[in-house]
Design a protein around this motif. Structure first.
Motif, PDB file in Angstrom:
ATOM      1  N   GLY A 182      -0.698  -2.770 -34.071  1.00 45.72           N
ATOM      2  CA  GLY A 182      -0.229  -3.193 -32.762  1.00 45.72           C
ATOM      3  C   GLY A 182       0.235  -2.055 -31.872  1.00 45.72           C
ATOM      4  N   VAL A 183      -0.474  -0.938 -31.923  1.00 43.64           N
ATOM      5  CA  VAL A 183      -0.111   0.214 -31.089  1.00 43.64           C
ATOM      6  C   VAL A 183      -0.294  -0.140 -29.620  1.00 43.64           C
ATOM      7  N   ALA A 184       0.625   0.336 -28.794  1.00 45.36           N
ATOM      8  CA  ALA A 184       0.557   0.068 -27.362  1.00 45.36           C
ATOM      9  C   ALA A 184      -0.707   0.666 -26.754  1.00 45.36           C
ATOM     10  N   PRO A 185      -1.197   0.100 -25.660  1.00 43.16           N
ATOM     11  CA  PRO A 185      -2.395   0.626 -24.999  1.00 43.16           C
ATOM     12  C   PRO A 185      -2.205   2.087 -24.577  1.00 43.16           C
ATOM     13  N   VAL A 186      -3.332   2.769 -24.433  1.00 47.57           N
ATOM     14  CA  VAL A 186      -3.310   4.183 -24.056  1.00 47.57           C
ATOM     15  C   VAL A 186      -2.511   4.402 -22.781  1.00 47.57           C
ATOM     16  N   ALA A 187      -2.697   3.532 -21.804  1.00 45.45           N
ATOM     17  CA  ALA A 187      -2.017   3.700 -20.519  1.00 45.45           C
ATOM     18  C   ALA A 187      -0.499   3.701 -20.668  1.00 45.45           C
ATOM     19  N   GLU A 188       0.002   2.969 -21.663  1.00 41.40           N
ATOM     20  CA  GLU A 188       1.452   2.922 -21.877  1.00 41.40           C
ATOM     21  C   GLU A 188       1.955   4.118 -22.680  1.00 41.40           C
ATOM     22  N   ARG A 189       1.113   4.667 -23.544  1.00 43.34           N
ATOM     23  CA  ARG A 189       1.518   5.785 -24.395  1.00 43.34           C
ATOM     24  C   ARG A 189       1.290   7.137 -23.739  1.00 43.34           C
ATOM     25  N   ALA A 190       0.371   7.197 -22.803  1.00 48.32           N
ATOM     26  CA  ALA A 190      -0.028   8.474 -22.215  1.00 48.32           C
ATOM     27  C   ALA A 190       1.113   9.235 -21.549  1.00 48.32           C
TER      28      ALA A 190
END
Length: 262
Positions: free
Chosen positions: A179-187
């Protein structure tokens, strides 16, 4: 409890544990290692150690500075960014806000804390060649001034690897989180960390590129990979993944350091 009943309970527990391990894929133990050494660290310790090395490198300090800082942080916090300590001591180096080291928020920022340590270190006469525990205590003013010496070997093994310009010297492994957060949220978090510790980031299609970065920055990325849930780190014909570590992937040209988020 009668022995027979106890034996049955043990057997049931054993069968239950075996059933679970048969049905579920075992999680990969998270940790980092130095090739050719029995040194093993958690991914948390490795990320903090890599940050310390990055701050020293950004200041143009010799490897000795990183060795002293790593030994000091290992003694003070076991290379963990603690939110507690003796009296008001906090962070990697257990710096005390009441003694002028900074605010509680600042001394719990590993980049800031390492920077403050180095600010004081370079003011110690003869720190480049002096006895490690004497120099470290001149900065820390510890109640146990000889305690830093026991970590000399660890620091002298780890620092050269984090600072090395040779391929694949430092590696970590972990099981990617569900359940890793989307790239846009982690970037934003990874690009901010890269900017502070490794170079100028460029984000495109889930890949953070760091032009001009070398192998020390690649080791930094691997050390922080679990924190940011990186799926791969690619550097000049080599590729690291959390499951396989470093593997050669020869290419026709040298790519900038790449941190893959998906």
């Amino acid at each position: 409890m009668p022995f027979a009943v106890l034996a049955v309970l043990i057997a049931v527990v054993g069968l239950t544990w075996q059933h679970r391990t048969d049905d579920e894929a075992p999680a990969r133990a998270a940790g980092c290692s130095v090739p050719g050494s029995d040194l093993a660290l958690t991914t948390e310790q490795s990320a903090n150690a890599a940050t310390i090395a990055a701050v020293a490198r950004s200041r143009g300090l010799p490897p000795r500075a990183t060795v002293i800082a790593l030994a000091t942080a290992q003694q003070e916090s076991r290379l963990r960014n603690l939110d507690y300590g003796d009296r008001d001591s906090l962070g990697l180096f257990q710096q005390r806000p009441s003694q002028g080291w900074g605010s509680p928020e600042q001394v719990q920022d590993p980049v800031y804390a390492a920077g403050k340590f180095f600010d004081h270190l370079v003011e110690v006469p003869g720190w480049e060649t002096g006895d490690l525990t004497t120099v470290a205590d001149a900065v820390q003013r510890s109640a146990f001034p000889l305690a830093y010496r026991q970590w000399t070997g660890m620091a002298e093994s780890l620092a050269p690897v984090l600072l090395s310009d040779q391929p694949g010297q430092f590696s970590c492994s972990f099981t990617p989180a569900a359940g890793v957060a989307p790239v846009a949220e982690r970037a934003p978090a990874i690009t901010d960390a890269v900017r502070r510790e490794a170079g100028t980031p460029t984000l495109e299609d889930g890949v953070v590129s760091v032009a001009g970065a070398g192998w020390p920055e690649a080791s930094w990325a691997v050390a922080h990979a679990e924190r940011f849930q990186l799926t791969a780190v690619v550097m000049d014909g080599w590729r690291w993944t959390p499951g396989s570590g470093w593997e050669t992937t020869p290419s026709a040209f040298a790519l900038p350091l790449q941190l893959h988020l998906d």
